[in-house]
Design an enzyme around this catalytic site. Structure first.
Site, PDB file in Angstrom:
ATOM      1  CG  ASP A 197      -7.486  -3.291  -3.528  1.00 27.66           C
ATOM      2  OD1 ASP A 197      -7.887  -4.261  -4.183  1.00 27.66           O
ATOM      3  OD2 ASP A 197      -7.982  -2.972  -2.439  1.00 27.66           O
ATOM      4  CG  ASP A 216      -2.125  -0.936   0.992  1.00 29.34           C
ATOM      5  OD1 ASP A 216      -2.613  -1.017  -0.142  1.00 29.34           O
ATOM      6  OD2 ASP A 216      -2.532  -1.594   1.958  1.00 29.34           O
TER       7      ASP A 216
END
Ligand code: GLY
Length: 406
Positions: free
Chosen positions: A184, A125
């Site tokens: 993602d 992330d």
């Protein structure tokens, strides 16, 4: 022969950091063509976020606002959370959209407070975290030291690249997985493309395009919806399983995942000009906007395939990401198609800015949008405000403004 889409000098020189770098001129300096939906929403967001900043500034350490707790109060998370870049990113967009220098101090404070995240190795992330904060900061201030943070973060992310599979591993080897990749992850590629432009090191670019190509091949179904998680054999690249973590079922279309894919392939086209990425983004848009379960107001339920869907919560965050992506996509296609994408994005923005989705001033834990869903199967963060919904809403407003004031 395959066309070589490694960065050419022309591609490296063209454009600017982040799409929407079209203009970083403050709104106040623009002419009067700015649509009321933009000015009204930006004014509201500025007032609401000021209340949040006032609350945040009472803390000694740097907390990261994420959502509401069960008592309906502002809930914070740590800087190691995937959402930590969105609050600083929101402050940068407010600095840009309002043209008010008062936003600079908190934007710098909350951005620079997360510098250590350039070494974050817990998962993939880091792209979200560093690029929404330092990426926007660099674009708007040209603070040279931010480049080092971005390139270092790209190097950290690159450690997760598994050459045997040609992908960046998203998560640790939980649940018997070897090399899990979630859709993602497409969002992290922006960090890598920009790091190549800043450093001249094409290894980041090659990793990004390899990841995008493998994801295109293995995450997408014939109807152009995508799986949430694909687990690869990290050595051979063989697909071990295709499952979900936040969606309704392995075979279903989790709404935010479809939005990440749309945004991700649009940004891949921005950097590479490779038509296969443009086609991918357009095909994903088609899946979303021809889906029989997409409501009239264009704010999707949290999963397109959940049974009894009318009783399920919406995901405003998916809609905000989609609107932002569509504004960019609208600039890469023919006039007629572009108009259609822009119109869809405009409708989403209008809806999100309406009382059905936008909170009252001082309510909603000082978040802007209501009705997002983080992880329904968790269950966690169901029908709540989420910091990233606000970030992408503001980004969509900025992109709309830039498009209409070119
Ligand atoms: N990247 C995590 C999520 O979309 O929930």
């Amino acid at each position: 022969m395959m066309k070589n889409f490694l960065p050419t000098a022309a591609v490296l020189a063209a454009g600017s950091l982040l799409w929407g770098g079209l203009s970083s001129e403050p709104a106040s300096a623009k002419n009067r063509k700015i649509a009321p939906v933009i000015t009204e929403n930006v004014d509201f967001v500025a007032q609401q976020v000021q209340l949040m900043v006032d609350t945040m500034d009472t803390f000694k350490n740097i907390p990261s606002p994420r959502t509401l707790n069960e008592k309906g109060q502002l809930a914070f998370t740590t800087l190691d959370d995937w959402t930590s870049g969105f609050f600083p990113g929101t402050l940068w967009y407010l600095y840009e959209l309002t043209g008010d220098s008062k936003w600079l101090k908190p934007a710098v404070h909350y951005t620079e407070g997360m510098e250590r995240i350039k070494y974050y190795r817990g998962n993939h992330d880091i792209g979200f975290m560093i690029f929404c904060s330092f990426g926007n900061g660099l674009r708007l201030t040209e603070k040279e030291p931010y480049k080092e943070v971005i390139v270092t973060a790209a190097r950290t992310l690159s450690e997760r690249y598994r050459p045997g599979a040609g992908v960046i591993q998203s998560w640790p080897q939980w649940r018997g997985w070897d090399c899990p990749v979630i859709i993602d992850n497409m969002m992290n590629l922006e960090l890598l493309f920009e790091a190549t432009r800043m450093s001249g090191d094409s290894s980041f670019w090659k990793i990004a395009t390899s990841h995008a190509d493998q994801t295109m091949k293995h995450h997408y179904r014939p109807d152009m919806s995508c799986y949430h998680v694909v687990d690869y054999d990290s050595k051979t690249g063989e697909v071990r399983s295709r499952v979900t973590a936040q969606g309704y079922a392995d075979s279903s279309a989790w709404a935010r995942g479809q939005a990440w894919g749309l945004y991700g392939y649009t940004l891949c086209y921005r950097y590479t000009h490779d038509p296969k990425y443009l086609k991918q983004a357009e095909d994903i848009a088609k899946f979303i906007f021809t889906n029989k379960n997409l409501p009239e107001d264009l704010i999707p339920y949290w999963d397109y395939d959940v049974p009894n869907i009318e009783r399920e919560p919406r995901d405003a965050s998916a809609a905000a990401v989609t609107a932002s992506a569509l504004y960019e996509l609208s600039t890469y296609v023919g006039r007629k198609q572009g108009k259609m994408y822009k119109k869809l994005a405009d409708r989403i923005v209008e809806t999100l800015g309406s009382p059905a989705y936008r909170a009252e001033l001082g309510e909603n834990g000082y978040f802007v949008l209501m009705h997002s869903t983080g992880n329904k199967p968790g269950p966690s963060e169901v029908d709540v405000p989420l910091v990233y919904a606000d970030y992408y809403f503001l980004e969509a407003l900025k992109r709309k403004r830039d498009l209409e004031n070119k």
